[in-house]
Design a protein around this motif. Structure first.
Motif, PDB file in Angstrom:
ATOM      1  N   GLY A  28      34.143  42.241  25.084  1.00 49.07           N
ATOM      2  CA  GLY A  28      34.360  43.665  24.883  1.00 49.07           C
ATOM      3  C   GLY A  28      33.700  44.551  25.910  1.00 49.07           C
ATOM      4  N   GLN A  29      33.354  43.991  27.051  1.00 49.07           N
ATOM      5  CA  GLN A  29      32.748  44.822  28.090  1.00 49.07           C
ATOM      6  C   GLN A  29      33.840  45.247  29.062  1.00 49.07           C
ATOM      7  OE1 GLN A  29      29.479  42.589  29.702  1.00 49.07           O
ATOM      8  NE2 GLN A  29      28.741  42.029  27.693  1.00 49.07           N
ATOM      9  N   MET A  30      34.484  46.340  28.706  1.00 45.18           N
ATOM     10  CA  MET A  30      35.714  46.693  29.401  1.00 45.18           C
ATOM     11  C   MET A  30      35.484  47.110  30.837  1.00 45.18           C
ATOM     12  SD  MET A  30      37.948  45.912  27.464  1.00 45.18           S
ATOM     13  CE  MET A  30      37.823  45.220  25.864  1.00 45.18           C
ATOM     14  N   GLU A  31      34.429  47.869  31.059  1.00 44.37           N
ATOM     15  CA  GLU A  31      34.196  48.397  32.401  1.00 44.37           C
ATOM     16  C   GLU A  31      34.020  47.261  33.405  1.00 44.37           C
ATOM     17  OE1 GLU A  31      30.918  51.364  33.737  1.00 44.37           O
ATOM     18  OE2 GLU A  31      31.963  52.137  31.967  1.00 44.37           O
ATOM     19  N   GLN A  32      33.186  46.319  32.969  1.00 44.08           N
ATOM     20  CA  GLN A  32      32.933  45.180  33.865  1.00 44.08           C
ATOM     21  C   GLN A  32      34.176  44.317  33.994  1.00 44.08           C
ATOM     22  OE1 GLN A  32      29.197  43.047  33.096  1.00 44.08           O
ATOM     23  NE2 GLN A  32      28.486  44.908  32.115  1.00 44.08           N
ATOM     24  N   ARG A  33      34.941  44.282  32.927  1.00 45.28           N
ATOM     25  CA  ARG A  33      36.163  43.488  32.984  1.00 45.28           C
ATOM     26  C   ARG A  33      37.075  44.013  34.075  1.00 45.28           C
ATOM     27  NH1 ARG A  33      40.668  44.260  28.605  1.00 45.28           N
ATOM     28  NH2 ARG A  33      40.972  46.055  29.955  1.00 45.28           N
ATOM     29  N   GLU A  34      37.201  45.345  34.117  1.00 49.07           N
ATOM     30  CA  GLU A  34      38.071  45.944  35.129  1.00 49.07           C
ATOM     31  C   GLU A  34      37.590  45.588  36.522  1.00 49.07           C
ATOM     32  OE1 GLU A  34      40.971  47.311  34.701  1.00 49.07           O
ATOM     33  OE2 GLU A  34      40.605  46.704  32.614  1.00 49.07           O
ATOM     34  N   GLU A  35      36.264  45.623  36.677  1.00 52.55           N
ATOM     35  CA  GLU A  35      35.687  45.315  37.987  1.00 52.55           C
ATOM     36  C   GLU A  35      36.047  43.891  38.413  1.00 52.55           C
ATOM     37  OE1 GLU A  35      31.255  45.169  39.654  1.00 52.55           O
ATOM     38  OE2 GLU A  35      31.592  46.735  38.147  1.00 52.55           O
ATOM     39  N   ALA A  36      35.838  42.974  37.481  1.00 55.84           N
ATOM     40  CA  ALA A  36      36.135  41.576  37.779  1.00 55.84           C
ATOM     41  C   ALA A  36      37.618  41.408  38.092  1.00 55.84           C
ATOM     42  CB  ALA A  36      35.740  40.693  36.607  1.00 55.84           C
ATOM     43  N   ALA A  37      38.449  42.092  37.344  1.00 55.95           N
ATOM     44  CA  ALA A  37      39.888  41.982  37.576  1.00 55.95           C
ATOM     45  C   ALA A  37      40.252  42.503  38.955  1.00 55.95           C
ATOM     46  CB  ALA A  37      40.643  42.753  36.502  1.00 55.95           C
ATOM     47  N   ALA A  38      39.575  43.577  39.351  1.00 57.04           N
ATOM     48  CA  ALA A  38      39.854  44.138  40.678  1.00 57.04           C
ATOM     49  C   ALA A  38      39.473  43.139  41.756  1.00 57.04           C
ATOM     50  CB  ALA A  38      39.083  45.440  40.861  1.00 57.04           C
ATOM     51  N   ARG A  39      38.305  42.476  41.560  1.00 53.39           N
ATOM     52  CA  ARG A  39      37.884  41.485  42.554  1.00 53.39           C
ATOM     53  C   ARG A  39      38.869  40.318  42.594  1.00 53.39           C
ATOM     54  NH1 ARG A  39      32.889  42.380  44.697  1.00 53.39           N
ATOM     55  NH2 ARG A  39      33.769  40.983  46.248  1.00 53.39           N
ATOM     56  N   PHE A  40      39.359  39.968  41.442  1.00 49.77           N
ATOM     57  CA  PHE A  40      40.339  38.892  41.357  1.00 49.77           C
ATOM     58  C   PHE A  40      41.555  39.226  42.205  1.00 49.77           C
ATOM     59  CE2 PHE A  40      44.278  37.634  39.116  1.00 49.77           C
ATOM     60  CZ  PHE A  40      44.227  36.279  39.374  1.00 49.77           C
ATOM     61  N   LYS A  41      42.003  40.465  42.049  1.00 43.70           N
ATOM     62  CA  LYS A  41      43.183  40.886  42.779  1.00 43.70           C
ATOM     63  C   LYS A  41      42.929  40.866  44.285  1.00 43.70           C
ATOM     64  CE  LYS A  41      46.725  44.393  42.633  1.00 43.70           C
ATOM     65  NZ  LYS A  41      46.936  45.824  42.430  1.00 43.70           N
ATOM     66  N   GLN A  42      41.755  41.356  44.651  1.00 44.94           N
ATOM     67  CA  GLN A  42      41.378  41.356  46.065  1.00 44.94           C
ATOM     68  C   GLN A  42      41.517  39.973  46.683  1.00 44.94           C
ATOM     69  OE1 GLN A  42      37.421  42.618  46.945  1.00 44.94           O
ATOM     70  NE2 GLN A  42      37.869  44.733  46.348  1.00 44.94           N
ATOM     71  N   HIS A  43      40.928  39.004  45.967  1.00 49.50           N
ATOM     72  CA  HIS A  43      40.921  37.654  46.524  1.00 49.50           C
ATOM     73  C   HIS A  43      42.315  37.068  46.571  1.00 49.50           C
ATOM     74  CE1 HIS A  43      36.732  36.880  47.301  1.00 49.50           C
ATOM     75  NE2 HIS A  43      36.425  37.533  46.196  1.00 49.50           N
ATOM     76  N   ILE A  44      43.128  37.411  45.574  1.00 52.18           N
ATOM     77  CA  ILE A  44      44.489  36.887  45.567  1.00 52.18           C
ATOM     78  C   ILE A  44      45.278  37.449  46.744  1.00 52.18           C
ATOM     79  CG2 ILE A  44      46.682  37.055  44.336  1.00 52.18           C
ATOM     80  CD1 ILE A  44      44.996  34.897  43.219  1.00 52.18           C
ATOM     81  N   THR A  45      45.094  38.750  46.989  1.00 54.23           N
ATOM     82  CA  THR A  45      45.809  39.353  48.130  1.00 54.23           C
ATOM     83  C   THR A  45      45.333  38.718  49.430  1.00 54.23           C
ATOM     84  OG1 THR A  45      44.919  41.290  47.011  1.00 54.23           O
ATOM     85  CG2 THR A  45      46.793  41.651  48.470  1.00 54.23           C
ATOM     86  N   TYR A  78      36.623  34.907  39.230  1.00 53.50           N
ATOM     87  CA  TYR A  78      36.724  36.276  38.727  1.00 53.50           C
ATOM     88  C   TYR A  78      37.702  36.360  37.563  1.00 53.50           C
ATOM     89  CZ  TYR A  78      33.760  38.371  42.212  1.00 53.50           C
ATOM     90  OH  TYR A  78      32.677  38.727  42.945  1.00 53.50           O
ATOM     91  N   TYR A  79      38.716  35.523  37.617  1.00 53.03           N
ATOM     92  CA  TYR A  79      39.682  35.502  36.533  1.00 53.03           C
ATOM     93  C   TYR A  79      39.004  35.089  35.226  1.00 53.03           C
ATOM     94  CZ  TYR A  79      43.764  33.998  33.863  1.00 53.03           C
ATOM     95  OH  TYR A  79      44.705  33.830  32.897  1.00 53.03           O
ATOM     96  N   LEU A  80      38.245  33.996  35.326  1.00 52.79           N
ATOM     97  CA  LEU A  80      37.515  33.527  34.144  1.00 52.79           C
ATOM     98  C   LEU A  80      36.548  34.590  33.646  1.00 52.79           C
ATOM     99  CD1 LEU A  80      36.697  29.857  35.150  1.00 52.79           C
ATOM    100  CD2 LEU A  80      38.258  30.612  33.363  1.00 52.79           C
ATOM    101  N   MET A  81      35.906  35.223  34.627  1.00 56.51           N
ATOM    102  CA  MET A  81      34.934  36.234  34.259  1.00 56.51           C
ATOM    103  C   MET A  81      35.600  37.378  33.509  1.00 56.51           C
ATOM    104  SD  MET A  81      32.408  38.105  36.847  1.00 56.51           S
ATOM    105  CE  MET A  81      31.004  37.190  37.257  1.00 56.51           C
ATOM    106  N   ALA A  82      36.740  37.780  34.006  1.00 58.28           N
ATOM    107  CA  ALA A  82      37.454  38.876  33.356  1.00 58.28           C
ATOM    108  C   ALA A  82      37.829  38.499  31.923  1.00 58.28           C
ATOM    109  CB  ALA A  82      38.700  39.226  34.160  1.00 58.28           C
ATOM    110  N   ILE A  83      38.238  37.248  31.740  1.00 59.17           N
ATOM    111  CA  ILE A  83      38.606  36.798  30.390  1.00 59.17           C
ATOM    112  C   ILE A  83      37.414  36.864  29.450  1.00 59.17           C
ATOM    113  CG2 ILE A  83      39.203  34.735  29.059  1.00 59.17           C
ATOM    114  CD1 ILE A  83      41.134  33.982  31.179  1.00 59.17           C
ATOM    115  N   VAL A  84      36.269  36.351  29.957  1.00 60.14           N
ATOM    116  CA  VAL A  84      35.073  36.339  29.113  1.00 60.14           C
ATOM    117  C   VAL A  84      34.635  37.757  28.782  1.00 60.14           C
ATOM    118  CG1 VAL A  84      32.673  35.653  28.993  1.00 60.14           C
ATOM    119  CG2 VAL A  84      34.338  34.129  30.034  1.00 60.14           C
ATOM    120  N   LEU A  85      34.679  38.613  29.791  1.00 56.97           N
ATOM    121  CA  LEU A  85      34.238  39.989  29.574  1.00 56.97           C
ATOM    122  C   LEU A  85      35.161  40.687  28.590  1.00 56.97           C
ATOM    123  CD1 LEU A  85      33.244  40.914  33.200  1.00 56.97           C
ATOM    124  CD2 LEU A  85      31.712  40.838  31.243  1.00 56.97           C
ATOM    125  N   ASP A  86      36.424  40.319  28.662  1.00 57.28           N
ATOM    126  CA  ASP A  86      37.390  40.905  27.743  1.00 57.28           C
ATOM    127  C   ASP A  86      37.058  40.505  26.314  1.00 57.28           C
ATOM    128  OD1 ASP A  86      39.867  42.315  27.222  1.00 57.28           O
ATOM    129  OD2 ASP A  86      40.599  40.328  26.594  1.00 57.28           O
TER     130      ASP A  86
END
Lengths: 655, 757
Positions: free
Chosen positions: A622-639, A611-619
């Protein structure tokens, strides 16, 4: 008997001892021992010994034990099971010919004793006894018994890890044992016993010899026994076609058993199954008054049920499919491995031993866990546990522990993982060379647990000692796995240069043993190691990954697939010639597939990475909405990774 | 004088190798691309294969009219197109039929088989080497069992050298290649290895923007008839020469050149190669299973027929004796030892043992039934089961490929369809297993029953029975036999594939197990045990068909029309003649930059003599350059000569076969070579044309063929088409009207070398 079983206080009763007592009773020259024995009628048939051979699990002894403890229901159950089990032994060729009943007794006793030793985990003792049996057989020129003894020795040698048998087999094979390795001796023995069985027209023995040879070929490179001159043309690879041919040969038994002249089906065996069918509402009378079309249909299946193929034949044929399933697991054909296991569970569930059946179910469960995720696997495991509750826990238990361990590792619950590892280790016998499979499995898992805890040097030392052990016992297939693990350890510790030789070594092991799936994994690790060395190796890494993709995606499990996808994405990201912002889908597609698989596995660490990689690529795209989603999933998994124990996790209590 | 003659003889080009009579007029002739072999088709549709020294290797006649022929690029097989739309492949060694496919509905007029030249064009993409693992894991694939009672060779498939044929039709060792076939109705089919259909297009479906009457119009072809199709060496383009009308204007009936974009074959050649390799092998194996099933069904029902023939007489005997019982009951009382009814007694002693030795009849029938059973067992073990297993493996490999979405989705390998097929293959394995058990039990019980009967006969005839001679039997099995097998036939039921719903009853316990196994990753389709083996096989087959149809459809859609050139008009009267315009198309490698190569296609054809046309006796040579610019030149054949056929040869050379110079009573012809790339090509403007026909614009740039300046070989016969030229061997074969074949050596350098030797 009762007095033996009771014994004095402090005298520990083990099944092993009891069975040896019974054997003594059965085979001792009459008049020498006068131990009160409650089974006079049975002891008159020396079939009892055969039953003992067949008993991998000691139902009969359990029966005795339960009887002793006045636990009648349990005793009855065990007795029933014991008879169920021995039902497959009818028509066994052990019944010695009338003429040599007195001569034949001793070698059969030795054979039986040897096998009993073996079953209870004393391979050295067993080997000694069996060698003696060979000698006696040769002395009495009892060919049939010799054939069986040789087969027994082969079984023993192939199942038990023996590093050095010189001197043990010396008596019978003095001319070969000196110069040949254990493997070559085993091979010679296998060939010899096959030949002997073939010339004696013991079809069942021929089939089981073929099967043993198939098992041998599966894991051994065939070298010429004697080689003269330059060794140019020797190709050091296993020969999978031979395995396939031999498995086919052994499954041919299903059409040949009736040729075996000595086989007489036991009268009454069929009526039992027939009676069983009579109870069912489908069949009413022997000859229904009117045979309409309906009754025709019914008749088909009840006939099939009461089919007259002897149980022992079905058992052997069935186990040939299990061997086939194992071979496909090694060679890397997920679909054939699964369909062979399914075939076994479908067609041979009635006639096979419960250990084999448990093995088949275990394979199916593991397949589910690897390819579908844990949820489905644990549902299946629960059913299987209920099914094999009393019969053979040992077949399912290692599977369960492996699943739990894998899951604990994925969720980052390392303490639990360590605990499970220890439990797995305890399952194995303490005798050297016995239960090698579980022992290597346990140490492998221990090393992986240590690796997950980033204790690299400890992990490496465990792996190293495992490698030494595998080398000592000639377990080359396992060696490939261990080498790969060492490469992984170096990879994780960030030392790519040190890891590459191990990955390459593992790769060459895989090549010569035709372990395609493992080769795919090794190629992937190699690619990851190259990538570790810097972005200028990205192209090489990508080529490696792509060359392994058909095998990894087709035959590999979810974890391996996801790893490959992530590695591919990383290669694209570090390759300067590919602009991710222009064509993000090339990376996102593989990352999405990786995330799918990792979510099913609940593999938090790697999912977070994806998800981290995905967020970087999406960033970048320029697909911000999806980037946020991926970042949220990243955080979930880290927690989730940081707090591995969830109180509501139902599986924590499974242990 | 003499020295002059010597000089002349020395400069006579194209040494004549030989001049042989041929039995019948030849209509098609093609040289093998690899070896010195010439395949010819006669007017009466026989195929002859001759060596270079004119030794005949074999002759076959397929029984139908042959309309086209071509060699597989490796030269090991010949494809022939037939009048009825069938394409069949034949082994070069013996002419045996390897494969036959009905890809078209009308005559196949043109075949072209090209392979991937194997040169890696370094476009930066790494192409992973893919290994077909099957041969590593399995012994050679099983072959279809022989139908009993058939004379070998009758089917064309089965013979002693079957091994070789199998090897040849097998795709495992071939380079990626594509066979294009075009039929009279304008449909072009593509198949990989000539066996796996990968696409089909109708040239009428393409609409191309063409400049007509000074405006761009979307044009379509109507009533097109294909004359020639050639795939470029890099598989990227397909050139189609055809005649037909150009819509929307109906009067534009003429000869056109279409260029199709087939770059998908090039771009996805590795993927297509692998898919075709697995899929075509799977199709082979399903054929093996089909044949096994039909052979088994036939053998078993024959045996059962004989059995019932014999034993049915018992029930009538029972009836005659006024008893009201069944044969089973009578036998049961016999085994129970209660009584021997007169009917059974009569049946056993008289009817069965009609000969002097009482049990002769019984022996015969027992041998027949058990023998059939054994043969079935052999078929299951050696053909059916291995084939089913290998199908399972190969479809598993395909499933692996289908999961690599970025590579394989584009060529239509569908994950779900392949997964379905995998599951079906797995079900078939279980069905085969069940069948094996049923068969083995049946055979055992039959033989047990016969053993028992045998003993009964002995006893009834009160013969002194030697215990040793009689085989042991199990009385329980006899009872089981009487109950379940005497008047039922589970083996045949499993082999039956009738349309009637003939489901097999499955007991509760088994059903429960099946349902339980579904949790373990088993089949979600619980009913599979209710199906018969034959039914299951049918289902599997249709699943495979569905899965393999996907790449076919996907690829077909990706073949697009790039360009359409109306070349010259044809009077509608001579419409039939249009398809016989002698043409030749070839692709030559041209160095572009320092290391890159590209292919330039040369198209040459003879302009038909149209009464209205001023361009009589002309040859057209066109070439398409890299930037899709078209150049052409008109070659005017000198008076007195008449061009019969032409063929492009290596290094941009054009071989012309001319009749002439005409004289009063001498039949003469000549052959010459023109260096095509030296010709003064004039470019054809793509637009601003006054006439739609491209060639009308070339009238100003006619080049006259100067026979004196060319190497000309005179031929002392009048010749007819075809002209067969082999670029790899440098030879040409010419056919004379008087049924003679003449082979000339075109490659003089080679000749000199051989002379020097």
């Amino acid at each position: 008997m009762a007095s033996i079983v009771k014994g004095q206080s402090g005298f520990a009763m083990t099944p092993h001892k009891v069975s040896i007592c019974i054997l003594l009773q059965v085979y001792a020259p009459s008049g020498q021992l006068s131990v009160p024995f409650p089974f006079d009628s049975i002891s008159q048939h020396n079939r009892l010994a055969l039953f003992l051979i067949a008993l991998t699990k000691v139902h009969f002894l359990r029966y005795l034990n339960s009887l002793y403890h006045d636990d009648y229901p349990a005793a009855l159950e065990n007795l029933n099971r014991y008879f169920d089990y021995s039902a497959g032994m009818e028509g066994s060729d052990f019944v010695p010919p009338l003429s040599c009943i007195n001569n034949g007794r001793y070698e059969i006793a030795l054979l039986t004793l040897g096998m009993t030793h073996f079953h209870f985990g004393h391979p050295k003792l067993a080997l000694k006894v069996l060698t003696e049996a060979v000698r006696v057989c040769q002395m009495h020129s009892d060919d049939t018994c010799l054939a069986y003894t040789l087969t027994a020795i082969c079984n023993l040698l192939s199942e038990v890890g023996i590093s050095n048998i010189t001197g043990i087999m010396g008596a019978s094979d003095s001319h070969v044992s000196t110069s040949l390795s254990v493997q070559q001796q085993l091979f010679v023995l296998l060939r010899r016993s096959l030949k002997r069985a073939d010339s004696l027209k013991l079809k069942r023995l021929v089939a089981s010899s073929h099967l043993a040879l198939a098992k041998f070929d599966l894991k051994h490179v065939q070298r010429p026994l004697l080689s003269f001159g330059p060794k140019a043309s020797v190709q050091l690879r296993t020969c999978p076609t031979n395995v396939c041919k031999k498995i086919r040969l052994s499954s041919q038994l299903i059409h040949q058993y009736d040729n075996e002249s000595s086989v007489v089906t036991v009268d009454g065996a069929l009526s039992t199954s027939w009676l069983k069918n009579q109870r069912k509402p489908t069949t009413t009378l022997v000859f229904p008054p009117e045979s309409g079309p309906e009754s025709n249909c019914d008749a088909f299946y009840s006939w099939l049920q009461s089919s007259s193929v002897p149980g022992s034949v079905l058992q052997l044929v069935g186990s040939s499919y299990l061997v086939s399933a194992t071979s496909w697991e090694l060679y890397g054909s997920a679909s054939l491995a699964q369909s062979n296991a399914l075939l076994f569970a479908n067609c041979y569930a009635d006639s096979s031993s419960s250990a084999d059946l448990a093995l088949a179910y275990g394979k199916l469960i593991q397949h589910l866990a690897v390819y579908k995720g844990y949820k489905e696997a644990f549902v299946a495991l629960k059913i299987a546990e209920a099914k094999f509750l009393s019969v053979s826990k040992s077949g399912i238990l290692p599977v369960k522990l492996q699943l739990l361990h894998e899951r604990a590792l994925h969720r980052g619950h390392l303490k639990l993982a360590q605990q499970i590892c220890d439990e797995l280790g305890v399952l194995a016998s303490s005798v050297t060379g016995v239960d090698m499979e579980i022992k290597t499995e346990a140490s492998l898992r221990q090393a992986r647990t240590l690796l997950a805890a980033n204790q690299f040097s400890e992990a490496a030392s465990v792996a190293h000692s495992l490698f030494c052990k595998c080398y000592k016992f000639n377990m080359h297939v396992e060696n490939a796995t261990v080498l790969l693990l060492i490469a992984e350890i170096h990879k994780r510790s960030g030392n790519g240069v040190l890891g590459i030789p191990y990955a390459l070594a593992s790769l060459s092991f895989c090549e010569s043993f035709n372990l395609y799936l493992l080769r795919g994994a090794a190629t992937l690790t190699l690619a990851e190691l190259w990538l570790l060395l810097g972005p200028r190796h990205a192209k090489r890494a990508l080529n490696l990954i792509h060359s392994a993709f058909p095998i990894i995606l087709g035959q590999g499990g979810l974890e391996l697939q996801s790893r490959a996808h992530i590695a591919e994405a990383k290669c694209y990201l570090s390759d300067s010639s590919i602009s991710v912002s222009e064509d993000p889908d090339i990376v996102l597609d593989s990352l999405r597939q990786a995330c799918e698989g990792l979510e099913a596995l609940e593999y938090h660490e790697m999912a977070a990475e994806a998800y981290y990689l995905m967020a970087i690529v999406l960033d970048k795209a320029g697909q911000m909405e999806q980037r946020e989603e991926a970042a949220a999933r990243f955080k979930q998994h880290i927690t989730a990774l940081e707090n591995p124990i969830k109180p509501e996790d139902p599986l924590v209590n499974l242990l | 004088m003499e020295t002059d003659e010597e000089d002349v003889s020395r400069v006579v080009p194209f040494q004549l190798q030989f001049d042989k009579p041929v039995a019948s007029q030849i209509k098609i002739a093609e040289w093998n691309p690899e070896k010195d072999l010439l395949a010819m088709v006669t007017e009466d549709s026989k195929i002859l294969l001759h060596r270079f020294n004119w030794q005949r290797l074999w002759t076959i006649s397929p029984g139908r009219c042959i309309t086209s022929l071509c060699w597989r690029p490796d030269g090991k097989a010949i494809a022939i197109g037939l009048q009825d739309g069938t394409i069949s492949l034949h082994d070069v060694e013996n002419g045996k039929l390897l494969r036959s496919m009905k890809s078209h509905t009308v005559a196949v007029v043109c075949l072209n088989w090209d392979d991937d030249t194997g040169e890696e064009v370094s476009d930066g993409n790494f192409v992973p080497k893919y290994e077909d693992r099957t041969s590593r894991f399995f012994p050679p694939a099983p072959r279809a069992p022989r139908m009993p009672g058939l004379v070998p060779g009758e089917t064309g498939f089965m013979d002693e050298s079957e091994n070789l044929s199998q090897e040849l039709s097998n795709s495992s060792h071939q380079r990626f290649n594509i066979l294009c076939s075009a039929d009279k109705d304008g449909i072009i089919s593509f198949s990989i290895f000539g066996i796996f259909p990968i696409g089909k297009i109708d040239i009428h479906d393409f609409s191309v923007c063409c400049p007509l009457a000074n405006q761009q119009v979307d044009c379509k072809l109507l009533n097109a008839s294909i004359c020639k199709v050639v795939l470029s060496k890099d598989l990227c383009h397909l050139t189609v020469l055809c005649s037909g009308e150009l819509l929307p204007e109906h009067d534009l009936h003429g000869f056109h050149c279409l260029t199709l974009d087939t770059s998908i074959f090039y771009k996805r050649r590795n993927e297509l190669h692998q898919v075709a390799l697995q899929a075509s092998n799977i199709e082979d194996l399903t054929e093996v299973i089909r044949a096994s099933l039909s052979v088994m069904s036939k053998q078993w029902s024959d045996a059962m027929h004989t059995f019932h023939d014999k034993f049915d007489s018992l029930s009538s005997l029972i009836h005659d004796h006024g008893l009201d019982s069944t044969p089973q009951e009578e036998f049961l009382s016999l085994i129970g030892g209660a009584r021997t009814s007169p009917a059974v007694h009569q049946f056993l002693v008289n009817s069965l043992g009609e000969v002097v030795i009482a049990d002769q009849g019984l022996k015969r029938i027992s041998k027949l039934v058990c023998g059939a059973g054994k043969e079935l067992e052999v078929i299951v073990l050696e053909h059916l089961q291995p084939a089913a297993e290998m199908i399972g493996f190969r479809i598993g490999e395909l499933r692996g490929l289908s999961k690599w979405r970025s590579r394989y989705q584009g060529i239509g390998l569908d994950e779900t369809l392949i997964s379905n097929a995998t599951e079906k293959a797995s079900m078939l394995l279980i069905q085969v297993q069940r069948f094996m058990r049923v068969l083995s039990s049946s055979v055992q019980q039959f033989s047990n029953f016969f053993n028992w009967l045998h003993k009964c006969v002995k006893m009834l005839m009160s013969e002194p029975s030697d215990q040793q001679q009689l085989l042991a039997f199990n009385s329980e099995l006899v009872i089981l036999f009487l109950k379940y097998l005497y008047d039922q036939d589970p083996v045949r039921r499993l082999l039956e594939s009738t349309e009637v719903d003939n489901s097999i009853e499955v007991d509760l316990e088994t059903m429960e197990r099946v349902q339980e196994l579904a949790h373990f990753g088993g089949f979600t389709d619980f009913d599979y045990l209710r199906r018969t083996l034959a039914k299951e096989f049918q289902q599997m087959e249709s699943c495979f068909k569905e899965a393999f149809q996907m790449p076919f459809i996907t690829i077909s859609k990706k073949i697009l029309c790039q360009n359409l050139l109306p070349l010259f008009p044809i009077e509608s009267i001579s419409k039939s003649a249009s398809s016989s315009v002698p043409t030749s198309i070839s692709y030559y490698k041209e160095e572009m930059h320092s290391k890159q190569y590209s292919f330039v296609d040369y198209i040459s054809f003879i302009l038909p003599d149209e009464p209205s046309s001023q361009l009589a006796n002309c040859i057209v040579v066109m070439r398409c350059l890299m930037n899709n610019d078209l150049e052409a030149v008109l070659l005017f054949v000198p008076d007195g000569y008449h061009c019969i056929d032409l063929s492009l040869y290596k290094e941009c050379q054009l071989v012309l076969l001319l009749n002439g110079p005409s004289s009063e009573n001498m039949e003469k012809a000549c052959m010459t070579i023109v260096q095509a790339d030296d010709l003064p090509f004039a470019s054809i403007p793509s637009s601003e044309a006054s006439s739609p026909w491209k060639l009308h614009e070339l009238q100003d740039s006619i080049v006259y063929l100067q026979m004196d300046s060319l190497k000309v070989r005179e031929i002392p016969h009048s010749v007819i088409a075809p002209l067969a030229v082999s670029a790899s061997r440098g030879v040409a074969c010419v056919f004379a009207t008087r049924k003679r074949a003449l082979v000339y050596i075109l490659d003089e350098d080679e000749d000199e070398i051989s002379d020097a030797d």
